[in-house]
Structures are given as C-alpha cells and as structure tokens.
Design an enzyme around this catalytic site. Structure first.
Site, short mmCIF file in Angstrom:
data_model
loop_
_atom_site.label_atom_id
_atom_site.label_comp_id
_atom_site.label_asym_id
_atom_site.label_seq_id
_atom_site.Cartn_x
_atom_site.Cartn_y
_atom_site.Cartn_z
CG HIS A 50 5.18 4.81 7.73
ND1 HIS A 50 5.24 5.64 6.83
CD2 HIS A 50 4.37 3.86 7.48
CE1 HIS A 50 4.49 5.09 5.57
NE2 HIS A 50 3.96 3.74 6.25
NE ARG A 60 -2.04 -1.59 3.32
CZ ARG A 60 -3.53 -1.99 3.61
NH1 ARG A 60 -4.21 -1.15 3.95
NH2 ARG A 60 -3.67 -3.13 3.50
CB THR A 61 3.78 2.63 2.18
OG1 THR A 61 2.88 2.01 3.18
CG2 THR A 61 4.27 3.78 2.01
NE ARG A 82 7.72 0.78 4.28
CZ ARG A 82 6.48 0.15 4.34
NH1 ARG A 82 5.95 -0.76 4.19
NH2 ARG A 82 5.59 1.29 4.84
CE LYS A 94 23.45 -8.95 -10.63
NZ LYS A 94 23.56 -8.04 -12.02
#
Lengths: 336, 433
Positions: A140, A62-63, A112, A90
C-alpha cells in the site's frame, strides 16, 4: 522545482521499486502540496483536463476519498468504479474492465484489489499510469508515503524547524498482524529506506513465515520490552476474521498481549507518537483513550494522505522531460 | 506418409542405455528394421537428416492434462497430442481430472475413442475415487481389466488416509499403481505460491513444503502397510527427496517423477505476479530446485513428467487469486530438462533420455514405447538437436493454450523429427498432420 525528480515513473506499484532518493523527492513534493491543502481555497489548476479514475475492487472509504480529494484539489476530473453493480458483477474479466476504461482516455488508474499484484497486472494491460492503492497483502505504497511524511513532521516538531529529508535514527515498532498487512510491507520498506530502525511485534501466527531480506532491526512477540524505547508505535488493524482462522485464541488475549493500553502508552518516551492506518478497533489494538490522546497522529495521517497523493498524481502526470506544469504559489515556496 | 513406408534416419548418434553411438536407423512397417553405422537408402524410402542430432527413443509422458472431455477450449486430445509429438513424445498418459472425471469404464472407452487418430498414443489414467470426490472407490478391477494401469485423483491428493488405505488394499492384487498428488489440504489451503521468503515479501498466501511432505510421509507408511506400489507425481521439495531416499533404502515399491519446471524455475518468478507461474505444486526455492536436480543425478527420481496443464488465456490473465494453477510442458520439456541436467553437467544424455523414455514407459506399462532402439522394436523415435537454440513463442504453441512459463526465453535443444509407430509425425520441427 520538480526537475530534480529522479526519473519520471510511469506507475507507482510498490515501495520496493523506489530508491531512497525517489522517496525523498516525493516527500519533498508533498511538502509543497501540504501548503496548498492549508490554503483557504485548497485547489490548484495543475492537472486540469486530466482524468483520474479510482478502481476499487475491494471496499474502502478513506483511501478512495483521499485519492479523489487529491485529484480534485489538482483540478483533475475524477471517475470512480466499484465492482458491485458494475460489468464485473456480470462476469467481465479484470483485463476487459480496465481495457474498457483505458479506452475512455483515463490518465491515471488508482487500483485497489484483493489479490496481490493485481495493479502490476493492470499496468501491463493499460496505457494509463497505475497507482497501487492496496493489493491484497502485498503493498500500500501511498499509505507508507503518508506515514513517512507524518513521521517527518514529528521530527520537525521536535527540532522546531523544517522537516528533515529522511527519518535517520527514528525507532519505530510496527505491532500486530504483519503477516497479512500490506501497510506493514510498504512501511517496512519505506521507513528503513529513509533510515528508520524498524521493529516488528506480533505473535508467530501473525508474523510473516520468513523475514529473510526484510530490512528490520528486530522481530518478536514482546511489546513491553520495546514500548519505552520507540519514537513511534505503529498499530496495525486486527481483522476480526483472524480468530475464526485459528490464528488467535481470542480478541481479549490479543488486546492483553499486543494492544496499546493506556498503561503501556504511559511508558512511552516523551514525544513518542502512535500511528494507525485506520479504521481502528478501539479496545482491541488501541485503547480508546490512547486513540484520543495527544500521542495519536491518526487524523494527521489522514490529512497528510491528501498532500502525499497529490504529489504522487502530479509526479505521474508531469510531462516527461518538459517544463513542470504551472503550480501557482508553489514554485516560489520551493525556491525559498 | 503412411505408417508402413520406409524411413531412414541418417547421420545421427543413437542413444541407448549405455551411451551414444554413431548409427543410421532404418524403419519400415512401423518397426525398427536395421540399426547400423552406415545404411544405404532403399528405393522409395524417406530420408530424415539427423546430422548433429541424438536419435533417441521417443518420450513417454506420465502426466498430461489433455482437458478432453469437458474443457476443450483449453486443449483437445488432438491439439495436445500434436504438442506432444512436437515435443518428441510417442505416448502420453492422460490424467483423469476431466469433466466428467475418468472414473468408470464408459468414460475410459470414450476417451480412447476420441484418442483414435491422435498423433501419439494416449494411455488413460483413471481416478482413485468416484468423481475425484475422495469418498467412494472407483471400480478398480473393471478398469484394470480394460487396461488402465495408473490411478490417481491428481489435481488433489486423497485427503482421507483411511480411504487411501482401503484403495491400496483393494487394488493390491490387480497389478495397478496408485499415483498421488501429495498435497495436504489443511496445510496448503489458500496458498497461491510456495511459502517462503518470496511469499512473505510479496504478501501472497503461501503453501508450505510441508503440505507435500506430510502427505508423502503418510502415503509411504500406507505403502509399507499394504505393499501396494505407489507412484508419486511431481515431487517438488528437498524434504520429499529425503523421504523418497529413505523409502528407497527400505525397499518400498515406490516410484517418483519431477517436472521440468520444478527443475528450472523458482518461486522468485512470482515477483512478476504473472499467473502463468502459478502451478501446483508451486515453484519452490532454489534449495529445492538443487535437491531435485541432485535426485535426478542420484537415480532417486524415476521419470521426468510434464504435468502439461493447459488453460485458456482469459483464465490465466487474471489476478493470482482467481487464476487456475498449471502450465504447458509438452513442447518444452526435453529442452528445459536438457538445460537443467545435461548442460549443467549433472547427468549424461543417455541418463536424461532414460528419465524420459524407458523408465516412465515401465511405470505406465507401455511396452511398445520407451525403447530400446533395436531391430524388431516398434519405431518410436525422437531426433533431438542438442545445439539448436529456440525462442519460446507462446502464441505459436500447438496447444490450444499459451500458458508456457518459458515464453520469451531461449532454450537449448530442439526436437527435429518424431516417429510414432514408424510414422514421421514431426519432420524438421513441423507436425505433419
């Protein structure tokens, strides 16, 4: 309309950095974008030619979609990066990864990360503006903004008019895993800065070890005593791994003590609402029936998230000191 | 400049156990020849100016991670010894958490061979358990025979109390000291900083003071049982100081060190989320810092030790979760401790130097180091200007790494010259090789 904004910030990293006036300005800006979102064609050319990249080092639906939707509605180009299948898989370092993206000329990085403070570190390394979209258990910020925006709507409904500028007098209980919750940390700061009374409800194992300096009215493990007095009950998602870490005996016991059951919801004040940052564990922190009831504002939160994130992106990309970017249909509304 | 040449250190104040007094020092053939108020200069002697400076025994570090063998990208014995010399040290104890770990005679010999030609003397500590895995004991007697004095699994504590008990019993008559990094893994697990007001606010998983205190308390009980001496590394909490005070009052054979960073920095530094401040034990609260400073003043603490822990830039420029714990210390230790303890008026210069010299030398069994400055003693000398202000520039460190927590800060006091076995390895703040 944006000239009153309190200084143009380069990044949005934590609510702790924001003053009350800045929160109010951002919410007022979001009002204007909410109007855009309600249009038949919800898109303005404001950020045409700008590039917004979402960098998610942790899973999210959702974010990420909310930020990408917000960027697209402002006509920005969007790019998205996720760690699986990337150069980081990697072994590339976070710094090298973000510096590489920065060199492509990205304007905003929406980050995030599972480690607290990672967006702060990224902000030190890149030229782009950085938005914290959730860092570990720290903050947040845009979730808190959209929560405050949603609660303003509730107050506006009650008063039958335009939203008030802040949340003075509103009583909010945040219930659940406060200790591990970045949503709780940002919400406590934002709600209290806007004048709301914040109560925390959690078992001791899910309460922060120290609440020193937290701008709250109370904290305890007793939900029933508060249910009838709150204007809003904010339920946090219970991560199921808390059980294996020995923080809780069982989901059943948690649901019994801290879940918002139908029975508990019936004792809430008239007009009181239920918020949840999603995704919900129906039957654990919230009964399915409560989640689907009129009290629940969960979908409203999601909807408002887009307007709030448009406001944040606009704010960060607004030309410093220059005239506000043309916002069709926005200026006239703001001047009304 | 060969070790055999004569050096006159002129114009300084010589520090001894009782205080400071005005004297010049003549060094020749690696030893102190004369200490007198006003000395002539023998022909051919090098004169080092000590005007305005303290002339102290060179420092001894009980706790240095030199990273060699195994992590030479972070530090080598050569680069670490240069940093030590610049910090005023003549000897360091190399911690055994290398790759491979220093847990057997052949690795001890290897490290000693690598240390041949280092700017300072390098003593080697060995692990308590093979590979520091906490399962089997190292050959204590064989290593003691080689001259190893300190044994530690530093980097982690010995989690198994039964195993540590056996180690203390077995090593009891070998004249060695077991040193513990007190950290109960079950309580510390996942903690990236001190658990308290700051960790709660920042949402960073915390490591409680109790993780240190529970293990210290357990170890003190084992010392009481076995009578074998123990040294406690980098104590960091007020609770640990209380436990130490009780152990001292009881007469247990224990010694303890604190680090300059735990005397000067708090957990509030983590609000920058800069992993340069991530260290084990973590930076603690203001109350803990105050308790450690008082313990230095009260004589509870035996030594200030750096826990110098180099990490390459790329390892520290990472999210807190991923970055390794540890910070540089050798080049800044004396200035930082000077600021925390002497400038603040808590202890005298003479007391500070005893925490850096004679006391750690005694714990490490390094009789040729730590002073006193007297005719006939090996010439390990540190000339320290307590007034000079120094800006810490991480990139200019002699260490291969740059992870100093003091970068960009001004410190008071600078090591001007260092002599090791009579050789001026640092002159005017510059390493001579």
């Amino acid at each position: 309309m944006t000239s009153a904004l309190v200084g143009v910030r380069r990044h949005l990293l934590s609510i702790a950095d924001l003053k009350r006036d800045e929160l109010i300005e951002l919410l007022a800006l979001a009002d204007s974008f909410a109007e855009v979102v309600d249009r038949p064609i919800p898109k303005v050319p404001t950020l045409r030619g700008r590039t917004v990249a979402t960098l998610f080092f942790e899973a999210s639906t959702r974010t990420r979609l909310s930020f990408e939707t917000a960027a697209k509605r402002l006509s920005a180009d969007t790019m998205s990066f996720s760690v699986s299948g990337s150069s980081m898989a990697k072994g590339e370092s976070l710094r090298d990864t973000v510096e590489t993206l920065d060199a492509m000329g990205i304007d905003v990085m929406v980050v995030r990360h599972h480690s607290a403070g990672a967006p702060h570190q990224v902000a030190r390394w890149v030229r782009a503006a950085v938005v914290n979209a959730g860092d570990g258990q720290h903050e947040h910020p845009t979730q808190a903004l959209l929560d405050c925006f949603t609660l303003r709507e509730v107050l506006a409904e009650r008063a039958g008019g335009r939203p008030p500028e802040d949340l003075c007098g509103l009583k909010v209980a945040i219930v659940g895993d406060v200790r591990h919750s970045r949503v709780a940390r940002s919400d406590v700061l934002a709600l209290s800065a806007l004048g709301a009374e914040v109560h925390l409800v959690a078992p001791a194992t899910l309460m922060p070890c120290s609440l020193e300096g937290w701008p709250i009215v109370g904290a305890g493990a007793e939900l029933d005593a508060l249910v009838g007095e709150m204007d809003a009950i904010y339920l946090l998602r219970l991560q199921l791994e808390r059980m294996s870490a020995g923080l809780l005996p069982s989901l059943r016991e948690y649901a019994t003590r801290f879940g918002l059951s139908t029975e508990r919801a019936m004792r809430m004040k008239e007009g009181a609402v239920v918020l949840h940052p999603g995704p919900m564990n129906r039957g654990v922190e919230i009964d399915a029936a409560v989640a689907s009831s009129e009290r629940a504002r969960v979908t409203r939160q999601v909807r408002n998230g887009v307007a709030v994130r448009m406001a944040v992106l606009f704010h960060l990309l607004e030309p410093a000191g220059g005239a506000p970017a043309p916002l069709e249909g926005l200026a006239d509304r703001a001047e009304r | 400049m060969s070790a055999g040449g004569s050096v006159v250190i002129r114009g300084g104040e010589v520090v001894d156990a009782t205080g400071v007094h005005r004297a010049d020092v003549l060094v020749g053939a690696g030893i102190v020849q004369v200490v007198e108020e006003s000395l002539g200069v023998p022909p051919g002697a090098l004169v080092l100016d000590a005007g305005g400076c303290l002339v102290a025994p060179a420092l001894v570090d009980l706790h240095t991670h030199l990273r060699e063998p195994g992590a030479e990208q972070a530090e080598t014995i050569e680069s670490g010894s240069r940093a030590a010399a610049l910090g005023g040290y003549s000897a360091v104890v190399a911690m055994p958490n290398t790759t491979p770990a220093i847990d057997c005679a052949s690795v001890v010999r290897d490290v000693r061979a690598l240390a041949h030609g280092a700017l300072v003397d390098v003593a080697v500590a060995a692990a308590i358990t093979v590979g520091r895995a906490g399962e089997r004991l190292v050959p204590f007697a064989e290593l003691a025979e080689l001259g190893v004095r300190l044994f530690t699994d530093d980097g982690a504590g010995v989690q198994d109390a039964g195993l540590l008990r056996r180690a203390l019993e077995y090593a009891g008559d070998l004249g060695v000291v077991l040193a513990e990094h007190c950290e109960d893994a079950s309580l510390a697990k996942g903690g990236l900083m001190h658990e308290g007001a700051w960790s709660s606010r920042l949402g960073v998983p915390g490591q409680p003071a109790l993780a240190e205190e529970v293990m210290l308390s357990r170890d003190l009980a084992l010392v009481r049982l076995t009578g074998t001496p123990m040294h406690f590394l980098h104590l960091s909490t007020a609770g640990s100081i209380r436990l130490l005070a009780e152990a001292r009052a009881e007469g247990l054979p224990v010694t303890a060190e604190v680090t300059p960073h735990h005397l000067s920095l708090t957990d509030a530094e983590l609000s920058s989320f800069d992993a340069v401040f991530k260290v084990n034990p973590p930076l603690r609260s203001e109350g803990d810092v105050a308790a450690l400073r008082r313990a230095c003043a009260d004589g509870l603490i035996d030594a200030i030790a750096t826990d110098h822990a180099p990490h390459p830039r790329e390892a520290k420029e990472a999210p807190l979760e991923d970055a390794p714990p540890g910070m540089l210390g050798l080049e800044t230790a004396l200035s930082v401790a000077w600021g925390a303890l002497v400038e603040s008026g808590l202890i005298s210069a003479a007391r500070l130097f005893s925490l850096f010299t004679v006391q750690p030398a005694r714990i490490a069994g390094l009789g040729a180091h730590g002073g006193p400055i007297a005719a006939g003693r090996p010439a390990q000398l540190c000339v320290f200007d307590p007034a000079e202000r120094v800006l810490v520039e991480p990139e200019r460190s002699a260490s291969r790494s740059a992870n100093t927590p003091f970068g960009g800060r001004w410190l008071t006091g600078k090591v001007r010259h260092t002599l090791v076995h009579g050789e001026p390895v640092v002159i005017d703040g510059k390493a001579q090789r």
